[in-house]
Design a protein around this motif. Sequence first.
Motif: not given
Ligand SMILES: [Zn+2]
Length: 406
Positions: A132, A165-166, A199-200, A228
């Motif tokens: 991501h 990340d990431n 994603e977050e 990840d």
């Molecule tokens: Zn991540």
Amino acid sequence: MDPKLKRMASSVLTVLLLLEGGMFSSSSPPSSGVLENIFQHIDLHQNEFIQSLKEWVGIESDSVQPLPHLRQEIFKMMDIAADKLRHLGATVDSIDMGYQQLPNGQNLPIPPVLLAELGNDPKKPTVCIYGHLDVQPAKKEDGWLTDPFSLIEVDGKLYGRGTTDNKGPVLAWINAVAAFKALNQDIPVNIKFIIEGMEEAGSISLDELIKREKERFFSSVDYIVISDNLWISKTKPALTYGTRGNIYFTVEVKCRDQDFHSGTFGGILNEPMADLVSLLGSLVDSSGHILIPGIYDNVAPLSEEEKRMYEAIDLNMEEYQNSSQVKKFLFDTKEEILMHLWRYPSLSIHGIEGAFDEPGAKTVIPSQVIGKFSIRLVPHMNISVVETQVKKHLEDIFSQRNSPTN
Ligand SMILES: [Zn+2]
């Protein structure tokens, strides 16, 4: 804010380890001479890799704050990544993901998910790499020593939001493939990428896309790789081959619609907050043991062989304790710590909705509160069994309080 360079190098290494591994039935892994050339190529091009990472970290692709200008940054990030993948020779589908509905009624566009494919030789296995490119918010005031959206080197380590990340790991995979291409080396696997930008924020709509693509994009996939995750030490790369599951609960206690004042109602009510606190307090004891009856029944028993595997894992407890900034953990030994992180369930209490959580004193009695907790699941726990056990336990505790709230 982990050292980036190490992580990047390790991710490249992970690719190579996979390429070397025993997953090839009909195609052979690269010889050590080929790997030697590839490592040399990586060393020679390190500055270019860092330059790309710098460009990526400079994009404030924050998916958590639902602001139009930040959302545009994620779109920009996904465009740049799509170009990079096309440059590798991959075919890239940029999938429209529709809109995110905000609580205020506003709609924000969801950045596209990239589905990319490189090679489709039926004789080779297919590896799909997930990554991501969105990040958590970051401000200098949060305690960063450097500007979070500039990649800055300090003591040989690269710092910047998203380096580990990431964005870094995604780039590392791309760079690893590019190294094979640059040296005209046959890649012994077909490669696919699935790269998202939310994603977050909970990977909004990603599960629907994955289900939709089950028979198409994913039908040929033999292995999924997710870079990840964490290393447990700062010096040794880690290959994660499983994670615990998660089941999230909310428990609501309500007396009536409007809040009360303790001067006029305090002393004559079963207060929802008191009921909720006792419910939450009944879930786990001070040694971390979950108090819900039956919860450990299905957990796989620990075998001697498994126990020995833990003894061999390299984890420096002092370093771990210092980097975690925790004075004392529930367990003292490396083995106990890792087992409770990996192979035993755990219960965490996350928050209370409706609670008065601002600074200062207030004499309100909340009329309705919602507690939030979750359980990390391990083999061979069953999600519906756990749900039933939790429900029954909460009902039992609640009925012991004899409270008229519900
Ligand atoms: Zn991540």
